[in-house]
Design an enzyme around this catalytic site. Sequence first.
Site, short mmCIF file in Angstrom:
data_model
loop_
_atom_site.label_atom_id
_atom_site.label_comp_id
_atom_site.label_asym_id
_atom_site.label_seq_id
_atom_site.Cartn_x
_atom_site.Cartn_y
_atom_site.Cartn_z
N HIS A 82 -9.51 3.09 19.37
CA HIS A 82 -8.69 2.06 19.94
C HIS A 82 -9.24 1.58 21.50
CE1 HIS A 82 -6.26 3.33 16.45
NE2 HIS A 82 -6.00 1.99 16.33
N GLN A 93 0.74 -1.13 0.04
CA GLN A 93 0.01 -0.05 -0.22
C GLN A 93 1.11 1.35 0.14
OE1 GLN A 93 -2.21 -0.37 3.64
NE2 GLN A 93 -0.14 -0.90 4.67
N GLU A 123 0.44 -8.72 10.93
CA GLU A 123 0.34 -7.35 10.16
C GLU A 123 0.76 -7.83 8.71
OE1 GLU A 123 -0.29 -4.39 7.98
OE2 GLU A 123 -1.06 -4.19 9.95
N ASP A 154 -0.09 0.00 13.14
CA ASP A 154 0.27 1.33 13.65
C ASP A 154 0.68 1.35 15.10
OD1 ASP A 154 -2.33 1.36 14.96
OD2 ASP A 154 -3.08 1.72 13.09
N ASP A 194 0.08 -13.16 5.76
CA ASP A 194 -1.38 -12.97 5.54
C ASP A 194 -2.23 -13.80 6.73
OD1 ASP A 194 -3.75 -12.90 3.45
OD2 ASP A 194 -3.82 -14.80 4.24
N ALA A 195 -3.08 -13.19 7.28
CA ALA A 195 -3.84 -13.56 8.74
C ALA A 195 -4.70 -14.96 8.26
CB ALA A 195 -4.76 -12.53 9.03
N ASP A 226 -8.29 -5.65 13.94
CA ASP A 226 -8.16 -4.07 13.64
C ASP A 226 -7.95 -4.30 12.23
OD1 ASP A 226 -8.00 -1.45 14.00
OD2 ASP A 226 -5.98 -1.31 14.85
#
Length: 562
Positions: free
Chosen positions: A322, A290, A364, A344, A398-399, A417
């Site tokens: 959050h 991204q 992530e 983040d 990759d989750a 998230d």
Amino acid sequence: MIEPHAPAPPGSPPSWGGSGGPGTPPLPPTRGAPARLPVRPATGRFLVLAGVFVCAACGLVYELELVALASYLIGDSVTQASVVLSVMVFAMGLGSLAAKRLRRFAAAGFGAVEAALALVGGSSAMVLYAVFAWTGGWGGMWADGPRFLLVAFSLVIGVLIGAEVPLLMELIQRVRRQDAGGAVADLFAADYVGALVGGLAFPFVLLPFLGQLTGALLTGTVNAVVGAALVLGLFRRDMSRRARWLLLTANAVVLALLATATLLADDFERAARHAVYGQDVRVAVRTGVQEVILTGDTDGRPLALFLDGRLRVGADDGRRYHEALVHPAMSGERARVLVLGGGDGLAVREVLRHREVRRVDVIEFDPELTRLARHDPGLSALNEHAYGDARVRVVGADAFRRLRTTPTGTYDVVISDLPDPGITAGTKLYSQEFYGLLRRVLAPDGRLAVHAGPVSARPRTFWTVDATLRAAGLRTAPYRVDATATATGDAAGPDRRTAVGGHAPRDWGFLLAARRPPGPRLDPAAPRPHTLTNESLARDARAASRTRIADLPPSTLVHPRY
């Protein structure tokens, strides 16, 4: 395999008529008349097919570049790909019909088409980005300007690509006549192989090494050079002197424009980025996943993190998002926690406030984002140096794939998230199959907190996530909190909207899920959040429940509902 040419059958049209004498401009050749080539017919035929190969590669790059840029600027890659490809294929049919009138002037016509295609296709990314950056915030009819321009570019490029094939068919027959079936087979063989090369060059060469703007401009330059070289080098005797000079001048102008745009591409991109994000852009990097933009945190300006044009983090969001995502799920056993997304570090920050936490795994997909959150002074200060805690382990993966190999009952709490479910690339992470994997890795009394998009703006999406969690065997409790607008007027968080021309959500919606009916509440033994109380959570849960849409089907991998 490209088959050898066949001799013309008996009774075929006579060869072209020669010129009227020295100094007389050559007449346009009649259809089917052999061209006067400076090389042997076999060499000429090879050069035409090589030109087909290059033009096909360039044409596919234009298509992919429009899809990629539109997906980034507008969102929803499935819709953008469908619009671009369907409009372009339709336009190719129009271009083929229009080219029938140019076959008598096939050489000059093809040269003109390639010059126009090089200019339009090569500049399309820059023009589309300019409209998005400088007019996307005007509102009204201009709010959809990039969408209309995307359709216009797809239509024009499709018409020009469609005009290529009839003209190339005419040219290859003028080199040496062969049966129509063999000529079509040769032409399309070169065309399809060129499309393969263009399709592979875009994601593996042009995009990572040159970027969208320079990659498109370079493709247009190659397109113009090859088209002009083929016509002016091989078929120059089929054109009048005036036609040759006009074509040469047009291509020189196109190449000059493309070269100038290429030299100014970096300055243009910086100016456009400032128009979108403001003048205080500190970090601008395109990772393999991204575009990451970090603004502010200088001269008193608030920090803001944008991911692919969406405001992901705002320093002045009051921790509201959050805290609402994390703290209700932490009421109970919480020694082992999994955070999905959240590169983040702000969700991890909230998790680490609980002293009982012994281990936090973060999955992530973009490791560059976690590296930025760890090392950037402003962002690491905002997440309170969460990635420096020894209990935190970051996995770049990759989750979905990672969870398939995770042992059963590994985690007490899972915090999801992730990007908005309406973003096509993330829909599989809001599917029944994915939630089935999360149910498996949860401990028997484990809790799952899911960000499910804004309730007021997109209630159907929110309640589809609820239906999907229930279909995976989990009980759910919905709640929402009011969104806090940043100084730019946007609300930070993963909900879908662009930095320009988008609409900030009025609220954030969440779902707390477990095997037994959960209740969103705060643990009295845990640190007290800054923005949440049990009373506000109960009130927000009632507000979310009033928007319920019943009997929605779940979203699955093969039938996404978002």
